[in-house]
Design a protein around this motif. Structure first.
Motif, PDB file in Angstrom:
ATOM      1  N   GLU A  33     -10.563  -9.406  13.953  1.00 55.05           N
ATOM      2  CA  GLU A  33      -9.907 -10.682  13.688  1.00 55.05           C
ATOM      3  C   GLU A  33     -10.845 -11.883  13.838  1.00 55.05           C
ATOM      4  OE1 GLU A  33      -9.472  -9.213  17.767  1.00 55.05           O
ATOM      5  OE2 GLU A  33      -8.642  -8.393  15.926  1.00 55.05           O
ATOM      6  N   ASP A  34     -11.972 -11.691  14.506  1.00 52.25           N
ATOM      7  CA  ASP A  34     -12.984 -12.750  14.632  1.00 52.25           C
ATOM      8  C   ASP A  34     -13.999 -12.699  13.494  1.00 52.25           C
ATOM      9  OD1 ASP A  34     -11.875 -13.746  17.024  1.00 52.25           O
ATOM     10  OD2 ASP A  34     -12.951 -12.225  18.201  1.00 52.25           O
ATOM     11  N   ARG A  35     -13.729 -11.874  12.485  1.00 53.01           N
ATOM     12  CA  ARG A  35     -14.598 -11.727  11.307  1.00 53.01           C
ATOM     13  C   ARG A  35     -15.949 -11.107  11.652  1.00 53.01           C
ATOM     14  NH1 ARG A  35      -9.911 -13.458  10.226  1.00 53.01           N
ATOM     15  NH2 ARG A  35      -9.504 -14.976   8.599  1.00 53.01           N
ATOM     16  N   GLU A  36     -15.945 -10.221  12.658  1.00 54.31           N
ATOM     17  CA  GLU A  36     -17.162  -9.516  13.088  1.00 54.31           C
ATOM     18  C   GLU A  36     -17.035  -8.052  12.670  1.00 54.31           C
ATOM     19  OE1 GLU A  36     -17.816 -11.882  17.305  1.00 54.31           O
ATOM     20  OE2 GLU A  36     -16.482 -10.148  17.235  1.00 54.31           O
ATOM     21  N   MET A  37     -18.103  -7.505  12.104  1.00 47.82           N
ATOM     22  CA  MET A  37     -18.120  -6.098  11.723  1.00 47.82           C
ATOM     23  C   MET A  37     -18.624  -5.290  12.906  1.00 47.82           C
ATOM     24  SD  MET A  37     -17.372  -3.908   9.327  1.00 47.82           S
ATOM     25  CE  MET A  37     -17.308  -4.762   7.749  1.00 47.82           C
ATOM     26  N   LYS A  38     -17.795  -4.355  13.366  1.00 53.87           N
ATOM     27  CA  LYS A  38     -18.155  -3.514  14.503  1.00 53.87           C
ATOM     28  C   LYS A  38     -17.936  -2.053  14.155  1.00 53.87           C
ATOM     29  CE  LYS A  38     -17.310  -6.704  18.289  1.00 53.87           C
ATOM     30  NZ  LYS A  38     -16.696  -6.844  19.603  1.00 53.87           N
ATOM     31  N   PHE A  39     -18.698  -1.200  14.843  1.00 55.25           N
ATOM     32  CA  PHE A  39     -18.552   0.243  14.721  1.00 55.25           C
ATOM     33  C   PHE A  39     -17.492   0.664  15.721  1.00 55.25           C
ATOM     34  CE2 PHE A  39     -20.941   4.542  14.896  1.00 55.25           C
ATOM     35  CZ  PHE A  39     -20.321   4.980  13.741  1.00 55.25           C
ATOM     36  N   GLU A  40     -16.571   1.506  15.302  1.00 55.81           N
ATOM     37  CA  GLU A  40     -15.479   1.961  16.158  1.00 55.81           C
ATOM     38  C   GLU A  40     -15.996   2.425  17.519  1.00 55.81           C
ATOM     39  OE1 GLU A  40     -11.955   5.304  15.806  1.00 55.81           O
ATOM     40  OE2 GLU A  40     -13.011   4.672  14.014  1.00 55.81           O
ATOM     41  N   ASN A  41     -15.344   1.970  18.588  1.00 52.36           N
ATOM     42  CA  ASN A  41     -15.704   2.285  19.977  1.00 52.36           C
ATOM     43  C   ASN A  41     -17.076   1.747  20.360  1.00 52.36           C
ATOM     44  OD1 ASN A  41     -13.248   3.707  20.328  1.00 52.36           O
ATOM     45  ND2 ASN A  41     -14.180   5.521  19.438  1.00 52.36           N
ATOM     46  N   SER A  42     -17.476   0.628  19.767  1.00 56.21           N
ATOM     47  CA  SER A  42     -18.757   0.005  20.064  1.00 56.21           C
ATOM     48  C   SER A  42     -18.568  -1.503  20.117  1.00 56.21           C
ATOM     49  CB  SER A  42     -19.775   0.352  18.972  1.00 56.21           C
ATOM     50  OG  SER A  42     -20.941  -0.416  19.117  1.00 56.21           O
ATOM     51  N   GLU A  43     -19.409  -2.172  20.860  1.00 53.65           N
ATOM     52  CA  GLU A  43     -19.349  -3.633  20.930  1.00 53.65           C
ATOM     53  C   GLU A  43     -20.403  -4.295  20.054  1.00 53.65           C
ATOM     54  OE1 GLU A  43     -16.914  -5.436  22.360  1.00 53.65           O
ATOM     55  OE2 GLU A  43     -16.030  -3.446  22.607  1.00 53.65           O
ATOM     56  N   LYS A  44     -21.265  -3.493  19.423  1.00 51.86           N
ATOM     57  CA  LYS A  44     -22.311  -4.070  18.578  1.00 51.86           C
ATOM     58  C   LYS A  44     -21.696  -4.775  17.385  1.00 51.86           C
ATOM     59  CE  LYS A  44     -26.495  -3.136  15.962  1.00 51.86           C
ATOM     60  NZ  LYS A  44     -26.923  -4.499  16.079  1.00 51.86           N
ATOM     61  N   ILE A  45     -22.181  -5.974  17.098  1.00 56.25           N
ATOM     62  CA  ILE A  45     -21.765  -6.738  15.932  1.00 56.25           C
ATOM     63  C   ILE A  45     -22.860  -6.601  14.881  1.00 56.25           C
ATOM     64  CG2 ILE A  45     -21.200  -9.028  15.045  1.00 56.25           C
ATOM     65  CD1 ILE A  45     -20.296  -9.715  17.952  1.00 56.25           C
ATOM     66  N   TYR A  46     -22.479  -6.183  13.683  1.00 58.96           N
ATOM     67  CA  TYR A  46     -23.440  -5.919  12.617  1.00 58.96           C
ATOM     68  C   TYR A  46     -23.531  -7.064  11.622  1.00 58.96           C
ATOM     69  CZ  TYR A  46     -23.663  -1.053  14.060  1.00 58.96           C
ATOM     70  OH  TYR A  46     -23.854   0.097  14.768  1.00 58.96           O
ATOM     71  N   THR A  47     -24.730  -7.225  11.086  1.00 57.04           N
ATOM     72  CA  THR A  47     -24.935  -8.071   9.914  1.00 57.04           C
ATOM     73  C   THR A  47     -25.061  -7.128   8.725  1.00 57.04           C
ATOM     74  OG1 THR A  47     -27.352  -8.017  10.075  1.00 57.04           O
ATOM     75  CG2 THR A  47     -26.201  -9.778  11.294  1.00 57.04           C
ATOM     76  N   PRO A  48     -24.859  -7.612   7.504  1.00 51.36           N
ATOM     77  CA  PRO A  48     -24.979  -6.716   6.340  1.00 51.36           C
ATOM     78  C   PRO A  48     -26.342  -6.037   6.233  1.00 51.36           C
ATOM     79  CG  PRO A  48     -23.906  -8.749   5.697  1.00 51.36           C
ATOM     80  CD  PRO A  48     -24.392  -8.945   7.114  1.00 51.36           C
ATOM     81  N   SER A  49     -27.399  -6.723   6.640  1.00 52.21           N
ATOM     82  CA  SER A  49     -28.738  -6.141   6.513  1.00 52.21           C
ATOM     83  C   SER A  49     -28.979  -4.983   7.482  1.00 52.21           C
ATOM     84  CB  SER A  49     -29.805  -7.214   6.707  1.00 52.21           C
ATOM     85  OG  SER A  49     -29.744  -7.720   8.026  1.00 52.21           O
ATOM     86  N   GLU A  50     -28.100  -4.785   8.443  1.00 50.79           N
ATOM     87  CA  GLU A  50     -28.230  -3.678   9.392  1.00 50.79           C
ATOM     88  C   GLU A  50     -27.490  -2.428   8.922  1.00 50.79           C
ATOM     89  OE1 GLU A  50     -28.590  -5.607  13.731  1.00 50.79           O
ATOM     90  OE2 GLU A  50     -26.741  -6.161  12.682  1.00 50.79           O
ATOM     91  N   LEU A  51     -26.865  -2.502   7.748  1.00 48.67           N
ATOM     92  CA  LEU A  51     -26.082  -1.404   7.207  1.00 48.67           C
ATOM     93  C   LEU A  51     -26.566  -1.054   5.804  1.00 48.67           C
ATOM     94  CD1 LEU A  51     -22.553  -2.751   8.208  1.00 48.67           C
ATOM     95  CD2 LEU A  51     -23.884  -1.011   9.408  1.00 48.67           C
ATOM     96  N   THR A  52     -26.306   0.185   5.389  1.00 49.45           N
ATOM     97  CA  THR A  52     -26.585   0.627   4.031  1.00 49.45           C
ATOM     98  C   THR A  52     -25.413   1.476   3.552  1.00 49.45           C
ATOM     99  OG1 THR A  52     -28.959   0.708   4.481  1.00 49.45           O
ATOM    100  CG2 THR A  52     -28.190   1.907   2.548  1.00 49.45           C
ATOM    101  N   ILE A  53     -24.911   1.188   2.371  1.00 51.49           N
ATOM    102  CA  ILE A  53     -23.880   2.021   1.754  1.00 51.49           C
ATOM    103  C   ILE A  53     -24.596   3.185   1.081  1.00 51.49           C
ATOM    104  CG2 ILE A  53     -22.136   2.169  -0.074  1.00 51.49           C
ATOM    105  CD1 ILE A  53     -21.583  -0.844   0.477  1.00 51.49           C
TER     106      ILE A  53
END
Length: 116
Positions: A33-53
């Motif tokens: 709800e804070d517009r933060e992308m997180k991995f389930e059961n993790s507190e890390k907040i991701y930026t798009p550049s830290e992910l790859t589809i």
């Protein structure tokens, strides 16, 4: 965001999720709800550049064009694999910031998750 829209022999979201779980992928990347992308059961907040589809699966409902979903298999820079599930059409389950975030994620489609 470009996608190949890969279509494999499995036709339902649940079938693909079951196969991914068999390969150890059962956690989701989710925007909170804070517009933060997180991995389930993790507190890390991701930026798009830290992910790859690495794989995209599209599903269309048989009775309604509003009953559509897409599942993305995603890898983070640390090698963790997860998925992002998004319904699309008239109703999306994420805010508009999600679409902008998703468009910025690099795409490197892999046949590693082609299911026959």
């Amino acid at each position: 965001m470009e996608s190949t829209g890969n279509i494999d022999k499995m036709t339902t979201l649940s079938q693909v999720m079951t196969r991914l779980a068999q390969r150890g992928i059962h956690r989701e990347f989710r925007m909170n709800e804070d517009r933060e992308m997180k991995f389930e059961n993790s507190e890390k907040i991701y930026t798009p550049s830290e992910l790859t589809i690495i794989k995209t699966y599209r599903f269309e409902g048989p009775s309604s064009p509003d009953d559509n979903a897409v599942l993305y298999v995603v890898k983070d820079n640390e090698g963790n694999h997860g998925m992002i599930i998004d319904s699309y059409g008239a109703e999306s389950n994420y805010p508009k910031e999600f679409d902008n975030f998703l468009r910025e994620i690099p795409i490197l489609e892999s046949d590693e998750f082609d299911f026959e």
